[in-house]
Design an enzyme around this catalytic site. Structure first.
Site, PDB file in Angstrom:
ATOM      1  CG  LEU A 172      19.168 103.464  67.729  1.00  0.00           C
ATOM      2  CD1 LEU A 172      18.276 102.240  67.538  1.00  0.00           C
ATOM      3  CD2 LEU A 172      18.997 104.433  66.559  1.00  0.00           C
ATOM      4  CG  ASP A 173      17.623 109.876  70.705  1.00  0.00           C
ATOM      5  OD1 ASP A 173      18.844 109.997  70.907  1.00  0.00           O
ATOM      6  OD2 ASP A 173      16.968 110.605  69.942  1.00  0.00           O
ATOM      7  CE  LYS A 174      14.458 105.475  79.510  1.00  0.00           C
ATOM      8  NZ  LYS A 174      14.435 106.076  80.841  1.00  0.00           N
TER       9      LYS A 174
ATOM     10  CE  LYS B  80      13.778 111.422  69.291  1.00  0.00           C
ATOM     11  NZ  LYS B  80      14.257 110.936  70.573  1.00  0.00           N
TER      12      LYS B  80
END
Ligand code: URA
Length: 233
Positions: free
Chosen positions: A102-104, A187
């Site tokens: 998962l992205d930050k 995104k």
């Protein structure tokens, strides 16, 4: 040299209390000799066994983590707080890694395991494990977005996403279900629709649903039912 109970707990197989109980009940040997004192100091390489089985033998661990924003999912990124930093000491050196990233700034469900074969199976492109995200965007989501996701969005680099599902919850929020996992996929999909993501949280990963009772940053071992679920994927 470190305490025997600490050494056992560091494997992640037993809590400190369980380790102490095992030692006191005479089930732990160091270099072949039974030791009943949890405070006994043992060398780093001393062969420790429980019921005759080396504690170095791998036992797979499966944890559900509610990842908060601000931590990275890789396990060692200099200068960053990683998901492993959220876990107790006993989970530090047992080879845990996240099954998928998962992205930050993304929150939500992350499966942490040291079971490489299972993780590879779940992440293999052909296994098409469903991922469901709750997403909020800047802009207004509409039926055209629903249709575009259903058909398969084309990303800025020309990649054609597999068909997914977008379920509108309000004018700017939705659940989005993907059957693949490309870098920054949600995104990039919504950016290509001109509706940049403002907030993203994974709520489901295959048969696992984020446990509502886990606050951000908290984790728990998978239940037997959840384990059955991931093994039958
Ligand atoms: N898609 C994204 O864009 N980011 C994530 O963290 C997960 C899916």
């Amino acid at each position: 040299m470190e305490r025997l109970d600490k050494r056992l707990a560091a494997t992640g197989k037993w809590s400190r209390k369980e380790a102490r109980d095992l030692i006191k009940s005479g089930r732990v040997t160091v270099e072949g000799t039974v030791h009943r004192t949890p405070e006994t100091k043992v060398g780093e390489d001393a062969p420790v066994m429980v019921d005759g089985v080396s504690i170095a033998a791998d036992r797979p661990v499966y944890l559900m983590l509610h990842k908060p924003a601000g931590v990275v999912s890789s396990t060692d990124e200099p200068g960053e707080r990683t998901v492993l930093d959220l876990l107790g000491e006993e989970y530090q050196n047992i080879g845990l890694f996240p099954a998928g990233r998962l992205d930050k700034d993304t929150e939500g469900l992350l499966l942490l395991t040291n079971d490489g074969p299972l993780a590879h199976r779940l992440l293999a492109p052909k296994s098409h494990v469903d991922k469901v995200y709750y997403v909020e965007v800047s802009g207004i989501l509409d039926q055209e977005d629903v249709e575009a996701v259903r058909r398969g969005v084309t990303l800025g680099d020309g990649y054609e996403c597999l068909p997914g599902e977008l379920e509108l919850l309000s004018s700017n929020s939705a659940h989005i279900t993907l059957h693949e996992g490309k870098y920054h996929q949600v995104k990039r999909m919504l950016a290509s629709r001109g509706k940049p993501v403002a907030y993203l949280k994974r709520v489901r990963f295959g048969p696992l649903t984020l446990d509502d009772s886990l606050p951000r940053g908290a984790w728990r071992p998978l239940s037997n039912k959840e384990l059955k679920g991931i093994f039958s994927q």
